[in-house]
Design a protein around this motif. Sequence first.
Motif, PDB file in Angstrom:
ATOM      1  N   TRP A  65       0.828  -1.201   0.000  1.00 13.90           N
ATOM      2  CA  TRP A  65       0.000   0.000   0.000  1.00 13.90           C
ATOM      3  C   TRP A  65       0.866   1.258   0.000  1.00 13.90           C
ATOM      4  CZ3 TRP A  65       0.850   3.101   4.208  1.00 13.90           C
ATOM      5  CH2 TRP A  65       1.453   2.509   5.317  1.00 13.90           C
ATOM      6  N   LYS A  66       2.070   1.145   0.485  1.00 17.97           N
ATOM      7  CA  LYS A  66       2.971   2.311   0.560  1.00 17.97           C
ATOM      8  C   LYS A  66       3.383   2.814  -0.827  1.00 17.97           C
ATOM      9  CE  LYS A  66       5.492  -0.069   3.555  1.00 17.97           C
ATOM     10  NZ  LYS A  66       6.648  -0.443   4.377  1.00 17.97           N
ATOM     11  N   PHE A  67       3.422   1.909  -1.805  1.00 18.96           N
ATOM     12  CA  PHE A  67       3.870   2.273  -3.148  1.00 18.96           C
ATOM     13  C   PHE A  67       3.032   3.417  -3.713  1.00 18.96           C
ATOM     14  CE2 PHE A  67       3.781   1.449  -7.827  1.00 18.96           C
ATOM     15  CZ  PHE A  67       5.096   1.787  -8.085  1.00 18.96           C
ATOM     16  N   ARG A  68       1.732   3.341  -3.588  1.00 18.93           N
ATOM     17  CA  ARG A  68       0.835   4.395  -4.106  1.00 18.93           C
ATOM     18  C   ARG A  68       1.060   5.715  -3.361  1.00 18.93           C
ATOM     19  NH1 ARG A  68       0.070   2.285  -8.535  1.00 18.93           N
ATOM     20  NH2 ARG A  68      -0.905   0.250  -8.563  1.00 18.93           N
ATOM     21  N   ILE A  69       1.329   5.625  -2.059  1.00 18.71           N
ATOM     22  CA  ILE A  69       1.581   6.840  -1.282  1.00 18.71           C
ATOM     23  C   ILE A  69       2.878   7.504  -1.745  1.00 18.71           C
ATOM     24  CG2 ILE A  69       2.151   7.698   1.035  1.00 18.71           C
ATOM     25  CD1 ILE A  69       0.139   5.613   2.106  1.00 18.71           C
ATOM     26  N   TYR A  70       3.908   6.689  -2.000  1.00 26.91           N
ATOM     27  CA  TYR A  70       5.165   7.244  -2.490  1.00 26.91           C
ATOM     28  C   TYR A  70       4.980   7.918  -3.846  1.00 26.91           C
ATOM     29  CZ  TYR A  70       7.526   4.527   1.167  1.00 26.91           C
ATOM     30  OH  TYR A  70       7.943   4.003   2.364  1.00 26.91           O
ATOM     31  N   LEU A  71       4.242   7.289  -4.732  1.00 23.35           N
ATOM     32  CA  LEU A  71       3.996   7.898  -6.039  1.00 23.35           C
ATOM     33  C   LEU A  71       3.302   9.250  -5.882  1.00 23.35           C
ATOM     34  CD1 LEU A  71       2.796   4.852  -8.189  1.00 23.35           C
ATOM     35  CD2 LEU A  71       5.024   5.991  -8.270  1.00 23.35           C
ATOM     36  N   LYS A  72       2.308   9.281  -5.012  1.00 26.03           N
ATOM     37  CA  LYS A  72       1.579  10.534  -4.784  1.00 26.03           C
ATOM     38  C   LYS A  72       2.503  11.596  -4.184  1.00 26.03           C
ATOM     39  CE  LYS A  72      -2.647  12.311  -2.754  1.00 26.03           C
ATOM     40  NZ  LYS A  72      -3.672  12.443  -3.755  1.00 26.03           N
ATOM     41  N   LEU A  81       5.301   7.294 -15.206  1.00 20.93           N
ATOM     42  CA  LEU A  81       6.655   6.748 -15.125  1.00 20.93           C
ATOM     43  C   LEU A  81       6.927   5.798 -16.279  1.00 20.93           C
ATOM     44  CD1 LEU A  81       7.116   6.081 -11.299  1.00 20.93           C
ATOM     45  CD2 LEU A  81       8.079   7.928 -12.682  1.00 20.93           C
ATOM     46  N   GLN A  82       5.965   4.953 -16.577  1.00 21.69           N
ATOM     47  CA  GLN A  82       6.141   4.004 -17.685  1.00 21.69           C
ATOM     48  C   GLN A  82       6.342   4.740 -19.002  1.00 21.69           C
ATOM     49  OE1 GLN A  82       6.786   0.973 -17.380  1.00 21.69           O
ATOM     50  NE2 GLN A  82       5.903   0.330 -15.438  1.00 21.69           N
ATOM     51  N   GLN A  83       5.630   5.855 -19.191  1.00 21.74           N
ATOM     52  CA  GLN A  83       5.725   6.609 -20.439  1.00 21.74           C
ATOM     53  C   GLN A  83       6.976   7.486 -20.512  1.00 21.74           C
ATOM     54  OE1 GLN A  83       2.099   8.830 -20.444  1.00 21.74           O
ATOM     55  NE2 GLN A  83       0.848   7.130 -21.198  1.00 21.74           N
ATOM     56  N   GLN A  84       7.326   8.145 -19.387  1.00 19.47           N
ATOM     57  CA  GLN A  84       8.370   9.164 -19.424  1.00 19.47           C
ATOM     58  C   GLN A  84       9.668   8.760 -18.726  1.00 19.47           C
ATOM     59  OE1 GLN A  84       6.853  13.134 -18.502  1.00 19.47           O
ATOM     60  NE2 GLN A  84       4.776  12.326 -18.752  1.00 19.47           N
ATOM     61  N   GLY A  85       9.653   7.674 -17.984  1.00 21.79           N
ATOM     62  CA  GLY A  85      10.858   7.209 -17.306  1.00 21.79           C
ATOM     63  C   GLY A  85      10.970   7.717 -15.877  1.00 21.79           C
ATOM     64  N   ASP A  86      11.859   7.080 -15.133  1.00 19.93           N
ATOM     65  CA  ASP A  86      12.035   7.406 -13.719  1.00 19.93           C
ATOM     66  C   ASP A  86      12.572   8.814 -13.481  1.00 19.93           C
ATOM     67  OD1 ASP A  86      11.114   4.952 -12.840  1.00 19.93           O
ATOM     68  OD2 ASP A  86      13.117   4.072 -12.712  1.00 19.93           O
ATOM     69  N   GLY A  87      13.220   9.401 -14.468  1.00 21.59           N
ATOM     70  CA  GLY A  87      13.718  10.768 -14.324  1.00 21.59           C
ATOM     71  C   GLY A  87      12.610  11.764 -14.027  1.00 21.59           C
ATOM     72  N   LEU A  88      11.395  11.392 -14.343  1.00 18.00           N
ATOM     73  CA  LEU A  88      10.250  12.254 -14.072  1.00 18.00           C
ATOM     74  C   LEU A  88      10.123  12.532 -12.575  1.00 18.00           C
ATOM     75  CD1 LEU A  88       7.750  13.749 -15.132  1.00 18.00           C
ATOM     76  CD2 LEU A  88       6.484  11.594 -14.880  1.00 18.00           C
ATOM     77  N   ILE A  89      10.489  11.558 -11.739  1.00 14.28           N
ATOM     78  CA  ILE A  89      10.403  11.758 -10.292  1.00 14.28           C
ATOM     79  C   ILE A  89      11.320  12.899  -9.864  1.00 14.28           C
ATOM     80  CG2 ILE A  89      10.885  10.704  -8.038  1.00 14.28           C
ATOM     81  CD1 ILE A  89      10.109   8.010  -9.272  1.00 14.28           C
ATOM     82  N   VAL A  90      12.549  12.882 -10.321  1.00 12.52           N
ATOM     83  CA  VAL A  90      13.493  13.940  -9.969  1.00 12.52           C
ATOM     84  C   VAL A  90      13.022  15.277 -10.507  1.00 12.52           C
ATOM     85  CG1 VAL A  90      15.886  14.713 -10.193  1.00 12.52           C
ATOM     86  CG2 VAL A  90      15.393  12.282  -9.891  1.00 12.52           C
ATOM     87  N   GLN A  91      12.492  15.269 -11.710  1.00 18.83           N
ATOM     88  CA  GLN A  91      11.988  16.511 -12.305  1.00 18.83           C
ATOM     89  C   GLN A  91      10.855  17.094 -11.459  1.00 18.83           C
ATOM     90  OE1 GLN A  91      10.642  16.087 -16.353  1.00 18.83           O
ATOM     91  NE2 GLN A  91       9.528  18.013 -16.287  1.00 18.83           N
ATOM     92  N   ARG A  92       9.913  16.254 -11.057  1.00 17.31           N
ATOM     93  CA  ARG A  92       8.773  16.739 -10.269  1.00 17.31           C
ATOM     94  C   ARG A  92       9.220  17.244  -8.899  1.00 17.31           C
ATOM     95  NH1 ARG A  92       3.958  14.335 -12.532  1.00 17.31           N
ATOM     96  NH2 ARG A  92       4.135  14.983 -14.691  1.00 17.31           N
ATOM     97  N   ILE A  93      10.153  16.552  -8.270  1.00 22.38           N
ATOM     98  CA  ILE A  93      10.636  16.998  -6.962  1.00 22.38           C
ATOM     99  C   ILE A  93      11.354  18.333  -7.091  1.00 22.38           C
ATOM    100  CG2 ILE A  93      12.300  16.508  -5.137  1.00 22.38           C
ATOM    101  CD1 ILE A  93      11.575  13.579  -5.435  1.00 22.38           C
ATOM    102  N   SER A  94      12.135  18.518  -8.139  1.00 19.58           N
ATOM    103  CA  SER A  94      12.883  19.769  -8.300  1.00 19.58           C
ATOM    104  C   SER A  94      11.968  20.934  -8.625  1.00 19.58           C
ATOM    105  CB  SER A  94      13.960  19.627  -9.367  1.00 19.58           C
ATOM    106  OG  SER A  94      13.381  19.437 -10.647  1.00 19.58           O
ATOM    107  N   GLU A  95      10.787  20.660  -9.138  1.00 18.30           N
ATOM    108  CA  GLU A  95       9.824  21.718  -9.439  1.00 18.30           C
ATOM    109  C   GLU A  95       9.074  22.166  -8.194  1.00 18.30           C
ATOM    110  OE1 GLU A  95       7.373  19.855 -12.368  1.00 18.30           O
ATOM    111  OE2 GLU A  95       8.796  20.207 -13.994  1.00 18.30           O
ATOM    112  N   ALA A  96       9.044  21.333  -7.175  1.00 16.86           N
ATOM    113  CA  ALA A  96       8.249  21.642  -5.970  1.00 16.86           C
ATOM    114  C   ALA A  96       8.843  22.753  -5.169  1.00 16.86           C
ATOM    115  CB  ALA A  96       8.115  20.391  -5.100  1.00 16.86           C
TER     116      ALA A  96
END
Length: 96
Positions: A65-72, A81-96
């Motif tokens: 259940w934690k996986f969905r919370i981490y994604l959010k 992530l499947q479409q754009q790759g894991d780099g999207l996570i870093v991009q979203r965090i840096s935009e915050a």
Amino acid sequence: MIQVALLSFLTLLALGLFCGGISAPIETTPSLPDRSAVIDMHCHVAGIGAGGSGAFISEALRSSWKFRIYLKAFGVSEAELQQQGDGLIVQRISEA
């Protein structure tokens, strides 16, 4: 016992001479930098291996259940992530 004390004294004496002796008292309260100029933070990220990142999370975590919370928290969806790759996570965090 006297030999140990003598050796300790000689060691301290040698260190004092090597370091140039103690000519001033040691400051016990170091001056702190201006706290308004210091930002100290970090974060941990993970990926699912999307986009050839090589990242890996366990199957147990991925089905947890934690996986969905981490994604959010990262501001991404599994489909993104499947479409754009894991780099999207870093991009979203840096935009915050």
